[in-house]
Design a protein around this motif. Structure first.
Motif, PDB file in Angstrom:
ATOM      1  N   HIS A 172       0.827  -1.193   0.000  1.00 26.14           N
ATOM      2  CA  HIS A 172       0.000   0.000   0.000  1.00 26.14           C
ATOM      3  C   HIS A 172       0.865   1.248   0.000  1.00 26.14           C
ATOM      4  O   HIS A 172       2.022   1.223   0.389  1.00 26.14           O
TER       5      HIS A 172
ATOM      6  N   LYS B 215       2.030  -0.310   6.308  1.00 20.58           N
ATOM      7  CA  LYS B 215       1.463  -0.901   7.503  1.00 20.58           C
ATOM      8  C   LYS B 215       2.576  -1.586   8.273  1.00 20.58           C
ATOM      9  O   LYS B 215       2.859  -2.758   8.089  1.00 20.58           O
ATOM     10  N   LEU B 216       3.250  -0.800   9.101  1.00 19.42           N
ATOM     11  CA  LEU B 216       4.388  -1.309   9.861  1.00 19.42           C
ATOM     12  C   LEU B 216       4.315  -0.790  11.288  1.00 19.42           C
ATOM     13  O   LEU B 216       3.811   0.300  11.532  1.00 19.42           O
ATOM     14  N   VAL B 217       4.817  -1.588  12.220  1.00 16.94           N
ATOM     15  CA  VAL B 217       4.880  -1.151  13.616  1.00 16.94           C
ATOM     16  C   VAL B 217       6.234  -0.471  13.834  1.00 16.94           C
ATOM     17  O   VAL B 217       7.278  -1.086  13.652  1.00 16.94           O
ATOM     18  N   ASP B 218       6.178   0.807  14.212  1.00 17.12           N
ATOM     19  CA  ASP B 218       7.392   1.624  14.280  1.00 17.12           C
ATOM     20  C   ASP B 218       8.459   1.113  15.237  1.00 17.12           C
ATOM     21  O   ASP B 218       9.639   1.209  14.952  1.00 17.12           O
ATOM     22  N   VAL B 219       8.051   0.622  16.404  1.00 14.06           N
ATOM     23  CA  VAL B 219       9.074   0.255  17.391  1.00 14.06           C
ATOM     24  C   VAL B 219       9.579  -1.172  17.205  1.00 14.06           C
ATOM     25  O   VAL B 219      10.410  -1.633  17.973  1.00 14.06           O
ATOM     26  N   PHE B 220       9.082  -1.875  16.201  1.00 12.16           N
ATOM     27  CA  PHE B 220       9.583  -3.227  15.927  1.00 12.16           C
ATOM     28  C   PHE B 220      10.727  -3.148  14.923  1.00 12.16           C
ATOM     29  O   PHE B 220      10.832  -2.205  14.141  1.00 12.16           O
TER      30      PHE B 220
ATOM     31  N   GLU C 164      10.927  -8.331  12.803  1.00 12.66           N
ATOM     32  CA  GLU C 164       9.722  -8.545  13.613  1.00 12.66           C
ATOM     33  C   GLU C 164       8.473  -8.177  12.823  1.00 12.66           C
ATOM     34  O   GLU C 164       7.456  -8.869  12.882  1.00 12.66           O
ATOM     35  N   ASN C 165       8.565  -7.094  12.070  1.00 14.26           N
ATOM     36  CA  ASN C 165       7.429  -6.705  11.245  1.00 14.26           C
ATOM     37  C   ASN C 165       7.133  -7.732  10.175  1.00 14.26           C
ATOM     38  O   ASN C 165       5.977  -7.961   9.823  1.00 14.26           O
TER      39      ASN C 165
ATOM     40  N   LEU D 133       5.396 -10.769  11.653  1.00  9.85           N
ATOM     41  CA  LEU D 133       4.214 -10.459  12.455  1.00  9.85           C
ATOM     42  C   LEU D 133       2.954 -11.134  11.906  1.00  9.85           C
ATOM     43  O   LEU D 133       2.648 -11.029  10.727  1.00  9.85           O
ATOM     44  N   GLY D 134       2.246 -11.814  12.811  1.00  8.80           N
ATOM     45  CA  GLY D 134       0.968 -12.393  12.442  1.00  8.80           C
ATOM     46  C   GLY D 134       1.058 -13.713  11.719  1.00  8.80           C
ATOM     47  O   GLY D 134       0.045 -14.339  11.443  1.00  8.80           O
TER      48      GLY D 134
ATOM     49  N   TYR E 130      11.277   2.938  12.942  1.00  7.18           N
ATOM     50  CA  TYR E 130      11.274   4.397  13.090  1.00  7.18           C
ATOM     51  C   TYR E 130      12.626   5.026  12.766  1.00  7.18           C
ATOM     52  O   TYR E 130      12.723   6.236  12.612  1.00  7.18           O
TER      53      TYR E 130
ATOM     54  N   LYS F  56       8.241  -8.291   3.183  1.00 11.67           N
ATOM     55  CA  LYS F  56       7.173  -8.910   3.965  1.00 11.67           C
ATOM     56  C   LYS F  56       6.251  -9.715   3.056  1.00 11.67           C
ATOM     57  O   LYS F  56       5.909 -10.861   3.340  1.00 11.67           O
TER      58      LYS F  56
ATOM     59  N   THR G  40      -2.145  -2.253  11.456  1.00  5.62           N
ATOM     60  CA  THR G  40      -1.122  -3.134  10.919  1.00  5.62           C
ATOM     61  C   THR G  40      -1.340  -4.569  11.393  1.00  5.62           C
ATOM     62  O   THR G  40      -1.252  -5.512  10.611  1.00  5.62           O
TER      63      THR G  40
ATOM     64  N   ALA H 207      -2.185  -7.910   9.216  1.00  4.89           N
ATOM     65  CA  ALA H 207      -1.336  -9.098   9.279  1.00  4.89           C
ATOM     66  C   ALA H 207      -2.129 -10.320   9.715  1.00  4.89           C
ATOM     67  O   ALA H 207      -1.559 -11.386   9.943  1.00  4.89           O
TER      68      ALA H 207
ATOM     69  N   ILE I 123      -4.058 -10.618  12.512  1.00  3.63           N
ATOM     70  CA  ILE I 123      -4.177 -10.811  13.961  1.00  3.63           C
ATOM     71  C   ILE I 123      -5.563 -10.340  14.399  1.00  3.63           C
ATOM     72  O   ILE I 123      -6.018  -9.278  13.976  1.00  3.63           O
TER      73      ILE I 123
END
Lengths: 513, 325
Positions: A87, A91-96, A100-101, A104-105, A139, A153, B194, B198, B200
């Motif tokens: 996209h 869609k990413l987690v900043d502190v990972f 890890e991203n 994820l899931g 980040y 990913k 996010t 994914a 979840i």
């Protein structure tokens, strides 16, 4: 290279209410092939891709994957069909970390072991030539690194069909080159890639085939080897439509606002405005045309004093005393007092101009809150103004005390433009003032702008519909990737000329050398 | 003297440790439960109700049941509180701050109402319920602790709930950082969109962590009554420990393992005035303030450091719903 069909769309149609987003679209992508989807803003490119990636479900039509009909009802279904979408907004987690991203899931078997997974991800990176530190936190990453994480990913999840929604919009020329190298590697690995873009030079450089959409309709597909810029532009913008918007001629014109060498760098370090120079004249409507996100918003906000420029000056010729004043580094209040008005209609109409929960009178007061004496508000003036706007602009509202949130989009717009005009500006900037309005309201706004122009106001009009720009404006500044690619006379230019200027990127050409 | 101080500080800290680990679990899912004070209060009174009814119904207490009944009733009580919060904030997407504050008011009222009722039922003159027998079972410590001198007193003289608190904090720390499910949970709190993309189940993770977090926090209330207060419940005696637990979450920068050290420090700061001779009443109150002052200092420091790892989960306090785009 095999020529096996990876994905095929047949007669895909999608409507949202009365709006047809996609109509009878047909596409095929083979294995090991890169298809570009080209189209203006609102031509339905992203909607179409969202149907492949399971975010929307088509009203009609079929999707075939590897020759078999597929029902894609959710992003998970799309993933099961090995379709991955990158996209525009990551869609990413900043502190990972990147790794890890990427995991994820995922429901992998065995113990959770990030080191082992990292090693596997690294293999993918080596295979396609991604250069990325998987243990780096998101980040700390640049936009292009984040994009790489998104692509990895999708690949790690085993995608064979990759969809990239305007992947180059946020990248520098060097990064674009890198991305294209990676895409070519993936093509060699017989992955299918669909890339949404409106930059012609990139289309010609990277893709095998180009499919063009215009206002939701499928125009056709051409082999890139047989295409050139003018063929594609014509497919993209189509023939001119007559709208019969009045355009008056004003004899006396004077330079009101001189934008010199304006440069703006966003917080992410992207050059959003690059040496922009033009003049806005009184008694003239200056159109600004460009693909969405080419820097229009930043341009207007910089003039209004909401952004800090890196370079350049904004010289304002004050008609009252003939002085020249530099608006750069002035506060919005100081600029407003000089008579420069910004009527901004961003995506959220109620975001910058009006407060949704306040009524029309209170919204009028947002401009006059500094007037009056003492602690108590002076309400009479704003109330009269509100009633005047309601009468003159035919705002449909139960009363002047109705919260503007409850008004329809067109009426909200009338209130906003009405208020800005009431302050008798010398410069009026309007960004997408007719977005989402019906035809009558649109014409009313055009008339209002024309009226202002006849009064000797310098009007700057940012628009997206080229037909409107051509009929309403006197001159049109075409902006592309933050640079001015041309200033044309609206009376003599053609739609194709503007279309070509809009999609011209100097960055890409430099990159080729 | 020093040994006794450390021992008291730890005992004072255990309810805070329960409260803060429960709250950390909740907050890691992106839900700020300001109702923790109420949850802990309800956890305490629910345990008291269970113990009271059991003590009244039999002549001699069965040691296993005497522990199990209050334990379970406490867990049910705080689970109930957690469920209220989860339904309101996750399913109905109510404002988390308002819901949490309301939950605190509700929990304290709930506790005081049943506390008052039980006091009436017991028919005593004093405004408190005494559950000495149950408390004795809860206070059972390792038998050989006394024989080991200061070492035994500092490390081995506590009841099973105290060790459980430390164990839960350590297990949670491992869970967050070393398991797939922990990674998923953190992603829900950081960026639910996010996580959703994914695959979840955001709602499931939020519900689970709020409910489990509430149960853990509630155990803090139970520990306070049964162990720290020797089985004596009187209304409002729990004080502002719930708020201290929330402050401790910030102090521990959302890490359960730091919370262990922090709880002992907070416990010590909270009672240090008893160990300084000749303090006036007002000076005592000033000393009780120190945990909050320390928390503010920590907040200032982490804000200045600007390190992303020290910040709260990014979507803390925000409701999530998958928008129709």
């Amino acid at each position: 290279m095999s020529t096996q069909v990876a994905i095929e769309l047949k007669n895909i149609t999608k409507t949202f209410g009365n709006v047809v987003a996609n109509k009878d679209v047909n596409l095929t992508v083979n294995r090991g092939e890169i298809l570009s989807i080209l189209g203006e803003n609102g031509s339905g490119k992203t909607t179409l891709m969202n149907m492949i990636s399971g975010i929307y479900f088509p009203d009609h039509g079929q999707i075939f994957i590897n020759g078999e009909e597929a029902l894609i009802k959710s992003p998970k279904d799309a993933f099961d069909y090995k379709i991955g979408m990158i996209h525009q907004h990551f869609k990413l987690v900043d502190v990972f970390t990147a790794a890890e991203n990427i995991v994820l899931g995922l429901e992998e078997k065995g113990r959770y072991n990030i080191k082992k997974s990292t090693a596997e991800i690294q293999k993918i990176c080596d295979k396609y030539g991604f250069d990325i530190d998987l243990n780096k936190k998101i980040y700390e990453m640049s936009v292009s690194e984040k994009q790489t994480v998104e692509i990895v990913k999708v690949l790690y999840r085993g995608a064979d069909i990759l969809i990239l929604d305007e992947p180059t919009a946020v990248l520098t020329p060097q990064e674009i080159k890198k991305l294209f190298d990676v895409l070519r590697n993936m093509r060699k690995d017989s992955k299918s890639i669909i890339i949404i873009t409106h930059k012609l030079n990139e289309v010609l450089e990277i893709s095998d085939k180009v499919s063009v959409l215009r206002k939701g309709e499928y125009i056709g597909t051409v082999q890139t080897s047989e295409a050139n810029e003018s063929i594609l532009t014509e497919m993209m913008v189509g023939k001119k439509i007559d709208l019969n918007i009045e355009r008056s001629d004003v004899e006396e014109k004077a330079d009101r606002l001189l934008i010199n060498n304006m440069c703006y760098v966003s917080r992410e370090g992207v050059k959003v405005l690059n040496h922009v120079t033009f003049a806005a004249r009184s008694g003239e409507i200056l159109g600004i045309a460009g693909i969405a996100g080419s820097g229009q918003r930043e341009l207007l906000e910089s003039i209004a004093g909401l952004r800090k420029l890196k370079h350049g000056s904004i010289i304002y010729n004050n008609p009252k005393n003939g002085n020249q004043e530099n608006l750069r580094d002035k506060t919005p209040v100081e600029i407003r007092e000089l008579g420069v008005r910004l009527s901004f209609v961003p995506e959220d109409r109620l975001g910058m101009g009006l407060v949704g929960n306040m009524d029309i009178v209170d919204n009028m007061m947002l401009r006059s809150y500094k007037k009056g004496k003492g602690v108590f508000l002076e309400r009479k003036g704003p109330k009269d103004l509100a009633n005047k706007i309601i009468d003159e602009l035919e705002v449909v509202t139960p009363s002047a005390n109705t919260p503007v949130r409850n008004l329809s989009g067109g009426n909200v717009q009338k209130v906003l433009v009405g208020r800005e005009i009431a302050a008798s500006p010398t410069v009026l900037m309007a960004a997408y003032p007719v977005r989402g309005l019906d035809i009558n309201s649109s014409y009313l706004i055009y008339n209002l702008l024309n009226e202002q122009k006849e009064k000797g106001v310098a009007v700057i009009f940012v628009g997206e519909d080229l037909d409107v720009l051509l009929e309403l404006c006197d001159r049109i500044v075409v902006i592309s990737s933050g640079q001015i690619s041309g200033i044309v006379d609206a009376r003599t230019t053609t739609k194709e000329e503007i279309g070509l200027l809009m999609t011209k990127t100097d960055g890409g050409e430099k990159n080729e050398q | 003297m020093v040994v006794a101080f450390i021992q008291r500080a730890i005992m004072q800290g255990i309810p805070l440790l329960f409260g803060s680990t429960g709250e950390i679990l909740t907050e890691k899912s992106g839900n700020l439960n300001l109702g923790t004070a109420g949850v802990m209060y309800v956890g305490g009174i629910s345990g008291v109700i269970g113990a009271f009814l059991y003590e009244q119904s039999v002549e001699t207490l069965n040691p296993v049941l005497a522990v199990l009944i209050p334990l379970l009733s406490s867990m049910v009580g705080s689970l109930f509180m957690g469920l209220i919060y989860a339904v309101l904030t996750v399913t109905l997407r109510a404002n988390q701050n308002v819901t949490g504050l309301a939950l605190t008011t509700f929990g304290v009222g709930f506790g005081n109402f049943f506390g008052g009722s039980l006091i009436k039922l017991s028919g005593l003159d004093v405004p408190s319920i005494t559950l000495t027998q149950t408390s004795l079972f809860f206070k059972k410590s390792l038998p050989f602790a006394d024989k080991l001198g200061w070492f035994g007193e500092i490390f081995l003289s506590y009841s099973f709930l105290a060790y459980a608190a430390v164990a839960i904090a350590i297990v949670m720390s491992v869970y967050f950082n070393r398991t797939r499910s922990g990674l998923n949970l953190r992603s829900v709190g950081e960026n639910p969109a996010t996580a959703d993309a994914a695959g979840i189940n955001v709602g499931k993770y939020k519900y689970a962590s709020i409910c489990l977090g509430s149960i853990i926090a509630g155990l803090g209330g139970l520990y306070y009554v049964m162990d720290y207060a020797c089985g004596i419940w009187s209304n409002d005696a729990f004080g502002d420990r719930g708020w201290l637990a929330i402050a401790l979450v910030i102090f521990a920068i959302w890490r359960p393992n730091l919370s262990i050290v922090g709880s002992i420090l907070f416990g010590g700061l909270f009672i240090v005035h008893n160990y300084i001779p000749n303090l006036s009443m007002s000076a005592q109150e000033l000393f009780k303030m120190t945990p909050y002052v320390v928390t503010i200092i920590v907040l200032v420091i982490i804000s200045m450091r600007r390190k992303r790892e020290y910040q709260p989960p990014e979507s803390l306090g925000l409701s999530y719903f998958r928008e129709e785009r």
